[in-house]
Design a protein around this motif. Sequence first.
Motif, PDB file in Angstrom:
ATOM      1  N   MET A   1       0.856  -1.165   0.000  1.00 43.95           N
ATOM      2  CA  MET A   1       0.000   0.000   0.000  1.00 43.95           C
ATOM      3  C   MET A   1       0.899   1.224   0.000  1.00 43.95           C
ATOM      4  SD  MET A   1      -2.238   1.168   3.336  1.00 43.95           S
ATOM      5  CE  MET A   1      -1.521  -0.123   4.263  1.00 43.95           C
ATOM      6  N   LEU A   2       0.476   2.256  -0.703  1.00 39.40           N
ATOM      7  CA  LEU A   2       1.231   3.509  -0.784  1.00 39.40           C
ATOM      8  C   LEU A   2       0.466   4.642  -0.120  1.00 39.40           C
ATOM      9  CD1 LEU A   2       2.354   3.391  -4.523  1.00 39.40           C
ATOM     10  CD2 LEU A   2       3.788   3.030  -2.519  1.00 39.40           C
ATOM     11  N   HIS A   3       1.198   5.511   0.528  1.00 44.28           N
ATOM     12  CA  HIS A   3       0.614   6.728   1.103  1.00 44.28           C
ATOM     13  C   HIS A   3       1.349   7.925   0.528  1.00 44.28           C
ATOM     14  CE1 HIS A   3       0.220   9.969   4.140  1.00 44.28           C
ATOM     15  NE2 HIS A   3      -1.031   9.611   4.016  1.00 44.28           N
ATOM     16  N   TYR A   4       0.577   8.905   0.081  1.00 46.72           N
ATOM     17  CA  TYR A   4       1.137  10.160  -0.410  1.00 46.72           C
ATOM     18  C   TYR A   4       0.919  11.192   0.688  1.00 46.72           C
ATOM     19  CZ  TYR A   4       1.812   7.871  -4.777  1.00 46.72           C
ATOM     20  OH  TYR A   4       2.259   7.004  -5.731  1.00 46.72           O
ATOM     21  N   ALA A  38       2.860   2.726   6.360  1.00 43.31           N
ATOM     22  CA  ALA A  38       2.753   3.344   5.028  1.00 43.31           C
ATOM     23  C   ALA A  38       2.938   4.857   5.110  1.00 43.31           C
ATOM     24  CB  ALA A  38       1.411   3.001   4.390  1.00 43.31           C
ATOM     25  N   ILE A  39       2.479   5.477   6.191  1.00 42.26           N
ATOM     26  CA  ILE A  39       2.688   6.915   6.368  1.00 42.26           C
ATOM     27  C   ILE A  39       4.186   7.208   6.499  1.00 42.26           C
ATOM     28  CG2 ILE A  39       2.375   8.836   7.989  1.00 42.26           C
ATOM     29  CD1 ILE A  39      -0.472   7.674   8.509  1.00 42.26           C
ATOM     30  N   LEU A  40       4.886   6.417   7.305  1.00 39.15           N
ATOM     31  CA  LEU A  40       6.328   6.603   7.451  1.00 39.15           C
ATOM     32  C   LEU A  40       7.039   6.364   6.118  1.00 39.15           C
ATOM     33  CD1 LEU A  40       6.984   4.842  10.894  1.00 39.15           C
ATOM     34  CD2 LEU A  40       6.584   7.281  10.445  1.00 39.15           C
ATOM     35  N   GLU A  41       6.632   5.325   5.398  1.00 35.31           N
ATOM     36  CA  GLU A  41       7.241   5.026   4.104  1.00 35.31           C
ATOM     37  C   GLU A  41       6.949   6.139   3.100  1.00 35.31           C
ATOM     38  OE1 GLU A  41       7.091   0.145   4.373  1.00 35.31           O
ATOM     39  OE2 GLU A  41       5.405   1.214   3.478  1.00 35.31           O
ATOM     40  N   GLY A  42       5.722   6.659   3.096  1.00 37.37           N
ATOM     41  CA  GLY A  42       5.378   7.740   2.165  1.00 37.37           C
ATOM     42  C   GLY A  42       6.248   8.963   2.377  1.00 37.37           C
ATOM     43  N   ASN A  43       6.501   9.297   3.631  1.00 40.48           N
ATOM     44  CA  ASN A  43       7.394  10.412   3.917  1.00 40.48           C
ATOM     45  C   ASN A  43       8.827  10.096   3.490  1.00 40.48           C
ATOM     46  OD1 ASN A  43       6.174  12.832   5.541  1.00 40.48           O
ATOM     47  ND2 ASN A  43       5.046  11.008   6.125  1.00 40.48           N
ATOM     48  N   ALA A  44       9.238   8.851   3.640  1.00 37.14           N
ATOM     49  CA  ALA A  44      10.571   8.449   3.199  1.00 37.14           C
ATOM     50  C   ALA A  44      10.666   8.500   1.672  1.00 37.14           C
ATOM     51  CB  ALA A  44      10.899   7.045   3.710  1.00 37.14           C
ATOM     52  N   TYR A  45       9.599   8.125   0.965  1.00 43.42           N
ATOM     53  CA  TYR A  45       9.596   8.228  -0.499  1.00 43.42           C
ATOM     54  C   TYR A  45       9.677   9.693  -0.933  1.00 43.42           C
ATOM     55  CZ  TYR A  45       8.144   3.307  -0.692  1.00 43.42           C
ATOM     56  OH  TYR A  45       8.084   1.945  -0.565  1.00 43.42           O
ATOM     57  N   GLN A  46       9.010  10.566  -0.193  1.00 42.38           N
ATOM     58  CA  GLN A  46       9.101  11.996  -0.498  1.00 42.38           C
ATOM     59  C   GLN A  46      10.544  12.478  -0.314  1.00 42.38           C
ATOM     60  OE1 GLN A  46       6.927  14.040  -1.825  1.00 42.38           O
ATOM     61  NE2 GLN A  46       8.110  15.904  -1.580  1.00 42.38           N
ATOM     62  N   MET A  47      11.205  12.012   0.753  1.00 49.34           N
ATOM     63  CA  MET A  47      12.610  12.364   0.973  1.00 49.34           C
ATOM     64  C   MET A  47      13.481  11.810  -0.159  1.00 49.34           C
ATOM     65  SD  MET A  47      15.199  11.347   4.076  1.00 49.34           S
ATOM     66  CE  MET A  47      15.822   9.854   3.310  1.00 49.34           C
ATOM     67  N   GLU A  48      13.169  10.616  -0.643  1.00 46.19           N
ATOM     68  CA  GLU A  48      13.928  10.025  -1.745  1.00 46.19           C
ATOM     69  C   GLU A  48      13.786  10.870  -3.004  1.00 46.19           C
ATOM     70  OE1 GLU A  48      16.193   7.486  -4.217  1.00 46.19           O
ATOM     71  OE2 GLU A  48      16.215   7.997  -2.103  1.00 46.19           O
ATOM     72  N   TRP A  49      12.576  11.335  -3.288  1.00 43.92           N
ATOM     73  CA  TRP A  49      12.345  12.201  -4.445  1.00 43.92           C
ATOM     74  C   TRP A  49      13.180  13.480  -4.308  1.00 43.92           C
ATOM     75  CZ3 TRP A  49       7.322  15.448  -5.148  1.00 43.92           C
ATOM     76  CH2 TRP A  49       7.327  16.082  -6.381  1.00 43.92           C
ATOM     77  N   LEU A  50      13.167  14.075  -3.142  1.00 43.27           N
ATOM     78  CA  LEU A  50      13.949  15.279  -2.881  1.00 43.27           C
ATOM     79  C   LEU A  50      15.441  14.983  -3.025  1.00 43.27           C
ATOM     80  CD1 LEU A  50      13.880  18.250  -2.032  1.00 43.27           C
ATOM     81  CD2 LEU A  50      13.816  17.480   0.329  1.00 43.27           C
ATOM     82  N   GLY A  51      15.889  13.841  -2.517  1.00 41.92           N
ATOM     83  CA  GLY A  51      17.290  13.449  -2.636  1.00 41.92           C
ATOM     84  C   GLY A  51      17.721  13.272  -4.081  1.00 41.92           C
ATOM     85  N   GLN A  52      16.866  12.670  -4.891  1.00 40.35           N
ATOM     86  CA  GLN A  52      17.192  12.493  -6.306  1.00 40.35           C
ATOM     87  C   GLN A  52      17.351  13.844  -7.005  1.00 40.35           C
ATOM     88  OE1 GLN A  52      14.251   9.937  -8.112  1.00 40.35           O
ATOM     89  NE2 GLN A  52      15.099   8.100  -7.161  1.00 40.35           N
TER      90      GLN A  52
END
Length: 163
Positions: A1-4, A38-52
Amino acid sequence: MLHYPYLTSCGAPSPNAVAKAGWIGLTTCHSRGDMFKAILEGNAYQMEWLGQEAEKVGREPINKLIVVGGGAKNKHWLQIKADVSGFELQHPNLSEETLLGAALMAGVGSGVYASFEHALPPIEAQVYMPDPLRHAQYRSIFENGFARFRPLLLDYDMWLSQQ
């Protein structure tokens, strides 16, 4: 499951004042614990996008981050961020990391210290290393899920705001 994680808009690297939070793949089989993760992962994915995006601008890979602030006190979240990003995360064992950072920047900027290396005292830190297997799994979810759906959701939010 994904959380934005866009409860109050989307900031850097692509600001969108009308972005909304969202769930993809949520079913009745998921528990509150699954949703929290999923909330924690969604925030981590946002950080990954920013890192890229930061790597593109800086033209160098990021290998390590020093993390501070209230969220950095959650060891589970930091491990998820390390696993998603593939970065080593260091959390200094200080009570006022942000204040120290501002003081060190002022010291270097005003010439009191020749460089950040000279200004920074030795500090112990809790280190979070990415797990290679989890990183590979998160990389696949990021590329095939989070990054793929993000533009569609943000476009929908823009359309919705104009209705």
